[in-house]
Design a protein around this motif. Structure first.
Motif, PDB file in Angstrom:
ATOM      1  N   UNK A 169      -5.857  -7.015 -10.607  1.00 25.24           N
ATOM      2  CA  UNK A 169      -5.346  -7.187  -9.250  1.00 25.24           C
ATOM      3  C   UNK A 169      -6.255  -6.464  -8.268  1.00 25.24           C
ATOM      4  N   UNK A 170      -6.893  -7.204  -7.367  1.00 25.72           N
ATOM      5  CA  UNK A 170      -7.832  -6.610  -6.415  1.00 25.72           C
ATOM      6  C   UNK A 170      -7.308  -6.686  -4.985  1.00 25.72           C
ATOM      7  N   UNK A 171      -5.983  -6.627  -4.858  1.00 20.85           N
ATOM      8  CA  UNK A 171      -5.387  -6.547  -3.525  1.00 20.85           C
ATOM      9  C   UNK A 171      -5.587  -5.159  -2.950  1.00 20.85           C
ATOM     10  N   UNK A 172      -4.827  -4.834  -1.927  1.00 24.61           N
ATOM     11  CA  UNK A 172      -4.999  -3.542  -1.259  1.00 24.61           C
ATOM     12  C   UNK A 172      -4.816  -2.365  -2.213  1.00 24.61           C
ATOM     13  N   UNK A 173      -3.791  -2.437  -3.076  1.00 26.48           N
ATOM     14  CA  UNK A 173      -3.526  -1.327  -3.995  1.00 26.48           C
ATOM     15  C   UNK A 173      -4.598  -1.255  -5.081  1.00 26.48           C
ATOM     16  N   UNK A 226       4.652  -0.851  10.064  1.00 23.28           N
ATOM     17  CA  UNK A 226       3.640  -0.382  11.012  1.00 23.28           C
ATOM     18  C   UNK A 226       2.245  -0.940  10.746  1.00 23.28           C
ATOM     19  N   UNK A 227       1.861  -1.043   9.461  1.00 23.33           N
ATOM     20  CA  UNK A 227       0.473  -1.422   9.163  1.00 23.33           C
ATOM     21  C   UNK A 227       0.330  -2.567   8.180  1.00 23.33           C
ATOM     22  N   UNK A 228       1.475  -3.071   7.651  1.00 20.84           N
ATOM     23  CA  UNK A 228       1.428  -4.264   6.829  1.00 20.84           C
ATOM     24  C   UNK A 228       1.445  -4.044   5.342  1.00 20.84           C
ATOM     25  N   UNK A 229       1.103  -2.842   4.886  1.00 19.98           N
ATOM     26  CA  UNK A 229       1.066  -2.565   3.447  1.00 19.98           C
ATOM     27  C   UNK A 229       0.963  -1.063   3.210  1.00 19.98           C
ATOM     28  N   UNK A 230       1.315  -0.633   2.016  1.00 20.19           N
ATOM     29  CA  UNK A 230       1.094   0.752   1.605  1.00 20.19           C
ATOM     30  C   UNK A 230       0.086   0.745   0.456  1.00 20.19           C
ATOM     31  N   UNK A 231      -0.929   1.606   0.552  1.00 16.15           N
ATOM     32  CA  UNK A 231      -1.889   1.648  -0.555  1.00 16.15           C
ATOM     33  C   UNK A 231      -2.583   2.986  -0.752  1.00 16.15           C
ATOM     34  N   UNK A 232      -2.688   3.831   0.262  1.00 10.98           N
ATOM     35  CA  UNK A 232      -3.392   5.099   0.070  1.00 10.98           C
ATOM     36  C   UNK A 232      -2.637   6.045  -0.869  1.00 10.98           C
ATOM     37  N   UNK A 233      -1.401   6.362  -0.521  1.00  3.49           N
ATOM     38  CA  UNK A 233      -0.653   7.352  -1.307  1.00  3.49           C
ATOM     39  C   UNK A 233      -0.339   6.855  -2.708  1.00  3.49           C
ATOM     40  N   UNK A 234      -0.001   5.579  -2.843  1.00  2.00           N
ATOM     41  CA  UNK A 234       0.290   5.050  -4.177  1.00  2.00           C
ATOM     42  C   UNK A 234      -0.969   5.077  -5.031  1.00  2.00           C
ATOM     43  N   UNK A 262     -11.488   2.286  -5.557  1.00  2.00           N
ATOM     44  CA  UNK A 262     -12.266   3.117  -4.638  1.00  2.00           C
ATOM     45  C   UNK A 262     -11.996   4.602  -4.870  1.00  2.00           C
ATOM     46  N   UNK A 263     -10.728   4.943  -5.038  1.00  2.00           N
ATOM     47  CA  UNK A 263     -10.366   6.349  -5.258  1.00  2.00           C
ATOM     48  C   UNK A 263     -10.948   6.851  -6.571  1.00  2.00           C
ATOM     49  N   UNK A 264     -10.834   6.040  -7.619  1.00  2.00           N
ATOM     50  CA  UNK A 264     -11.399   6.421  -8.921  1.00  2.00           C
ATOM     51  C   UNK A 264     -12.911   6.590  -8.843  1.00  2.00           C
ATOM     52  N   UNK A 265     -13.560   5.802  -7.992  1.00  2.00           N
ATOM     53  CA  UNK A 265     -15.020   5.875  -7.886  1.00  2.00           C
ATOM     54  C   UNK A 265     -15.492   7.217  -7.334  1.00  2.00           C
ATOM     55  N   UNK A 266     -14.606   7.940  -6.679  1.00  2.00           N
ATOM     56  CA  UNK A 266     -14.951   9.246  -6.134  1.00  2.00           C
ATOM     57  C   UNK A 266     -14.499  10.402  -7.000  1.00  2.00           C
ATOM     58  N   UNK A 316      -3.467   7.242  -4.812  1.00  2.00           N
ATOM     59  CA  UNK A 316      -3.670   8.634  -5.227  1.00  2.00           C
ATOM     60  C   UNK A 316      -2.716   8.992  -6.357  1.00  2.00           C
ATOM     61  N   UNK A 317      -1.499   8.486  -6.275  1.00  2.00           N
ATOM     62  CA  UNK A 317      -0.501   8.766  -7.307  1.00  2.00           C
ATOM     63  C   UNK A 317      -0.918   8.162  -8.641  1.00  2.00           C
ATOM     64  N   UNK A 318      -1.400   6.933  -8.613  1.00  2.00           N
ATOM     65  CA  UNK A 318      -1.831   6.267  -9.846  1.00  2.00           C
ATOM     66  C   UNK A 318      -3.047   6.967 -10.440  1.00  2.00           C
ATOM     67  N   UNK A 319      -3.964   7.394  -9.585  1.00  2.00           N
ATOM     68  CA  UNK A 319      -5.132   8.135 -10.083  1.00  2.00           C
ATOM     69  C   UNK A 319      -4.715   9.458 -10.710  1.00  2.00           C
ATOM     70  N   UNK A 320      -3.640  10.051 -10.213  1.00  2.00           N
ATOM     71  CA  UNK A 320      -3.119  11.269 -10.821  1.00  2.00           C
ATOM     72  C   UNK A 320      -2.596  10.992 -12.224  1.00  2.00           C
ATOM     73  N   UNK A 321      -1.936   9.838 -12.404  1.00  2.00           N
ATOM     74  CA  UNK A 321      -1.493   9.451 -13.754  1.00  2.00           C
ATOM     75  C   UNK A 321      -2.709   9.271 -14.661  1.00  2.00           C
ATOM     76  N   UNK A 322      -3.743   8.608 -14.153  1.00  2.00           N
ATOM     77  CA  UNK A 322      -4.967   8.420 -14.944  1.00  2.00           C
ATOM     78  C   UNK A 322      -5.554   9.757 -15.362  1.00  2.00           C
ATOM     79  N   UNK A 323      -5.582  10.697 -14.444  1.00  2.00           N
ATOM     80  CA  UNK A 323      -6.143  12.013 -14.745  1.00  2.00           C
ATOM     81  C   UNK A 323      -5.350  12.711 -15.834  1.00  2.00           C
TER      82      UNK A 323
END
Length: 315
Positions: A9-13, A228-236, A19-23, A238-245
């Motif tokens: 899935x390459x949508x916003x989330x 307000x902005x159409x979607x949520x993706x930043x915080x979720x 992108x977050x994992x790449x950093x 970060x949360x998923x990357x925390x699970x990966x970690x």
């Protein structure tokens, strides 16, 4: 050597997770899969052009067979929630999408730890658990890890104390039947109520926590952001990357993620979030937290809400 992580899935989330994992230093290889190849190719190009600032990492647009030997597979596929739409209303459409994905990805990566992010996440985690044929320890729903992050932020903002000092959680469904077990909410070993009294006694200009308002904030934040902005993706993300970690770590840790219940708190055959032990071998079990009777009843009510939706799914 980092992990190989496949994102479906390459949508916003999904794209933001990549992108977050790449950093971070969690992954050395990221595979992105989506029915929209051009979208994936664009996301990969955009992300990989910023990777010169870190250790080498491979980011590719792939197909299911490219997920072979993945350590972690993250499933974000599904129709996004629209303004005013509840997560539950998404159910049948996204279940159908998951049913089409599951055989393909499980065949390619049968040993991976799976992180289910698609909404409604508890239902999707349950369906994936039932149809994938994988051991339950390999299946983690993102659950209320985001809700818990929202709660910690709100408490930190209220008290003016670092989030890392806050140990408070959101249990149940990732949705409107979730609740906060305040009997298990602490700030550096002191209960939230006691912390308020201590800070008040020290002369700090502070109000007691409005617990109902705090729960409303947690439950309605997603809808407000979407409006307000159409979607949520930043915080979720970060949360998923925390699970990966935590999955990639050398030892176990505790998180509010969604997984199958087997009699804990008197609840069976449903996926929801309580304190869960997870680590390099996936889910290792639940950590029972002492709760008041009324809190256990709220957890059971949340389970019943989810079961009522599961009963309506066309398998």
């Amino acid at each position: 050597m980092g992990s190989k992580i496949t994102i479906i899935g390459a949508g916003s989330v999904g794209a933001t997770i990549a992108y977050t994992l790449s950093g971070e230093n969690i992954a050395s290889e990221i595979v992105m899969i989506d029915i929209n190849k051009e979208k994936v190719q664009g996301e990969v190009m955009d992300i990989e052009q910023g990777t010169c600032f870190r250790d080498p990492i491979s980011i590719v647009c792939g197909d299911y067979e490219d997920a072979k030997d993945s350590d972690i597979v993250i499933i974000t596929s599904g129709i996004a929630r629209k303004p005013g739409q509840t997560r539950i209303e998404l159910t049948q459409t996204n279940v159908n999408i998951l049913k089409s994905i599951t055989p393909e990805i499980v065949k390619a990566a049968p040993n991976a730890i799976y992180i289910i992010v698609s909404n409604p996440v508890d239902i999707m985690t349950y369906v994936f658990t039932k149809i994938s044929g994988l051991p339950e320890r390999q299946i983690i729903g993102s659950g209320t890890i985001l809700d818990t992050a929202r709660l910690k932020f709100a408490l930190s903002d209220h008290f003016g104390v670092a989030q890392k000092n806050i140990h408070a959680y959101v249990f149940g469904e990732h949705g409107d039947s979730s609740f906060i077990p305040w009997s298990g909410a602490y700030i550096s070993g002191v209960s939230v109520d006691e912390f308020y009294e201590l800070m008040k006694a020290r002369g700090k200009d502070i109000e007691a926590v409005d617990k109902e308002a705090m729960l409303t904030y947690v439950q309605k934040s997603g809808g407000k952001i979407i409006a307000n902005k159409g979607a949520t993706f930043y915080a979720v993300s970060r949360s998923v990357c925390q699970i990966c970690a935590r999955v990639a770590a050398s030892s176990d840790s505790i998180a509010t993620v969604s997984s199958m219940m087997h009699g804990e708190y008197g609840i069976e055959d449903v996926c929801l979030s309580t304190l869960t032990i997870l680590g390099p071998n996936g889910i290792q079990g639940k950590l029972p937290m002492r709760m008041k009777k009324e809190e256990i009843e709220k957890l059971k009510a949340s389970a019943d809400t989810l079961k009522s939706v599961i009963a309506q799914i066309e398998w």
